[in-house]
Design a protein around this motif. Structure first.
Motif, PDB file in Angstrom:
ATOM      1  N   ILE A 379       0.843  -1.200   0.000  1.00  0.00           N
ATOM      2  CA  ILE A 379       0.000   0.000   0.000  1.00  0.00           C
ATOM      3  C   ILE A 379       0.877   1.249   0.000  1.00  0.00           C
ATOM      4  N   LEU A 460      -6.014   3.966   0.630  1.00  0.00           N
ATOM      5  CA  LEU A 460      -5.742   2.565   0.291  1.00  0.00           C
ATOM      6  C   LEU A 460      -5.759   1.656   1.521  1.00  0.00           C
ATOM      7  N   SER A 461      -5.609   2.241   2.708  1.00  0.00           N
ATOM      8  CA  SER A 461      -5.601   1.436   3.943  1.00  0.00           C
ATOM      9  C   SER A 461      -6.995   1.019   4.362  1.00  0.00           C
TER      10      SER A 461
END
Ligand code: BES
Ligand code: MN
Ligand code: MN
Length: 462
Positions: A379, A460-461
């Motif tokens: 990520i 994205l996490s």
């Protein structure tokens, strides 16, 4: 986050002036004559973090120079970015080769930096690159766009091996807990082509001392009859490479990870001009290990280099003498899986064994560290790539660097998190050399790109 560009435009003169003030303090960690300056720099960094919006900052005392810690925790359930950088710099010598004094920063233009670059020791390595993160935080706090928690850990012994930082990290795992470590202390391919560093080399740094007779001798009365430590040292050093420029220390390559043909083909795609490389260094040809090209020799292959060699008479005129002692400082750049303690031992054993009976050899290890490689499907890497793509208009290329930041592998071991190396320097910025500089374009582009990393990392996490 459209207005980061306008924020940078509006505040750029102040951003530049603040960095110039920081660069004026000669924080040379290698030389104790500068110790007060190193400490003063730490305090200046601390003040800048408070001013930028950290809600907690402290000076952490260590057995060596202090570490500045700062944080802004907005919600414990959100991800945490740990920013690492260093406020110490390399010694400026040789002074006479600087076109302006190393601690009196000035802006000058160069072919590569037509919009100007700040010339000063530490401009790129690492005060300038570290300070981009402070200013990026200022922007995110001012615009209320900080999307996660942030911690800063800025040390003052990177250029001398980070011994106190290792001590600190081992003792503060909880405090330093994070989801990703972000560092700007590397470079990129060019101002038109960003890259993300996916690998660093390890390092073993040793000093050797060769002793012959118990005193300096008349080179006529004794010459030819006793071992000359300088001759012997030169011969021993020369024997450490064979005709193909492979290193001859037994076992040295045993753990070296060979890259697959595909990986090497992938590497070869990065833009590189051998002609430009040679011209920039004013050399007629490159030199290195047989079977590998320049970009492999300086990144995925281990090396052994003499960094300094001395002994005997080096003053004005001539003195006929056989010195009692000769010395050299030797660095070995290592690749992943080579263990620096093991390599230091192999070197010591071999170097001692090749000495003739007429001399004695002492090897003193200085410092070292392990190499590092990071995957590109994480990520963190993806977030960095999105950030560069947005500000440069082209995606970043993954590149393995030849330099070392030994603490990065320790971070992974102790803090269990990956490091993303978002460098904005250029090879031509002359880090560690006279006339070190950092492009204004690079400095401001860094400040623009960093907040986007935070944004995409958090997105994205989820
Ligand atoms: N920032 C450099 C390392 C670097 C520079 C890595 C450019 C990749 C690209 C760092 O400050 C440095 O100089 N490291 C030292 C090692 C340290 C233990 C003295 C080095 O690589 O020589
Ligand atoms: Mn550095
Ligand atoms: Mn450095």
């Amino acid at each position: 986050m459209e207005n980061i560009k306008s924020y940078v435009q509006q505040h750029k003169d102040r951003f530049i002036n603040e960095l110039i003030e920081l660069l004026k303090i000669p924080s040379v960690s290698a030389d104790t004559a500068y110790s007060q300056d190193v400490i003063d720099t730490a305090e200046a960094v601390k003040a800048s973090l408070s001013q930028a919006g950290c809600d907690f900052v402290e000076t952490c005392d260590t057995p060596g120079y202090p570490i500045i810690y700062g944080e802004k925790i907005i919600d414990p359930n959100l991800p945490t970015v740990l920013v690492y950088g260093h406020y110490d710099v390399q010694p400026p010598d040789p002074m006479e080769l600087w076109t302006s004094p190393p601690f009196e920063p000035v802006i000058k233009t160069t072919d590569i930096h037509p919009e100007g670059a700040i010339f000063a020791r530490g401009a790129c390595d690492d005060k300038g690159q570290m300070y981009m993160h402070v200013k990026a935080l200022e922007y995110m706090v001012q615009s209320n766009t900080l999307p996660c928690n942030v911690k800063f850990m800025i040390e003052g012994e990177e250029e001398v091996g980070s011994a106190s930082l290792a001590w600190f990290v081992e003792r503060n795992q909880e405090k330093l807990k994070n989801d990703v470590i972000l560092i700007s202390d590397t470079g990129m391919i060019s101002n038109q082509q960003p890259s993300i560093t996916t690998g660093l080399r390890g390092l073993s740094y040793v000093e050797v001392e060769v002793t012959g007779p118990n005193r300096d001798l008349h080179s006529g009365l004794y010459g030819g009859a006793v071992a000359n430590p300088i001759n012997i040292l030169a011969k021993m050093i020369a024997s450490l490479h064979d005709e193909d420029n492979h290193i001859t220390i037994p076992g040295f390559y045993d753990k070296v990870q060979e890259l697959s043909a595909e990986e090497r083909a992938e590497m070869a795609k990065a833009p590189f001009s051998l002609e430009k490389y040679k011209n920039a260094l004013n050399i007629a040809d490159v030199y290195g290990e047989k079977g590998y090209v320049t970009n492999e020799r300086n990144s995925i292959r281990p090396t052994l280099d003499v960094n300094g060699i001395w002994g005997g008479y080096t003053g004005e005129g001539a003195k006929t003498v056989i010195a009692s002692k000769a010395y050299a400082k030797i660095s070995m750049r290592l690749v992943p899986n080579q263990d620096w303690h093991e390599i230091t031992e192999l070197f010591t054993k071999h170097f001692t064994s090749i000495a003739p009976a007429g001399v004695t050899v002492k090897v003193t290890p200085h410092h070292g560290g392990q190499g590092y490689v990071t995957p590109i499907d994480s990520i963190g890497y993806q977030a960095a790539n999105k950030a560069y793509t947005e500000t440069f208009g082209v995606p970043a290329i993954p590149v393995r660097s030849g330099g070392s930041i030994p603490i990065v592998s320790l971070f992974e071991k102790e803090l269990k998190s990956k490091t993303i190396l978002m460098g904005f320097g250029l090879d031509s910025d002359a880090i560690h050399s006279p006339n070190e500089h950092f492009g204004i374009f690079n400095y401001l582009k860094g400040i623009e790109t960093i907040p986007l990393f935070y944004k995409y990392f958090v997105a994205l996490s989820k």
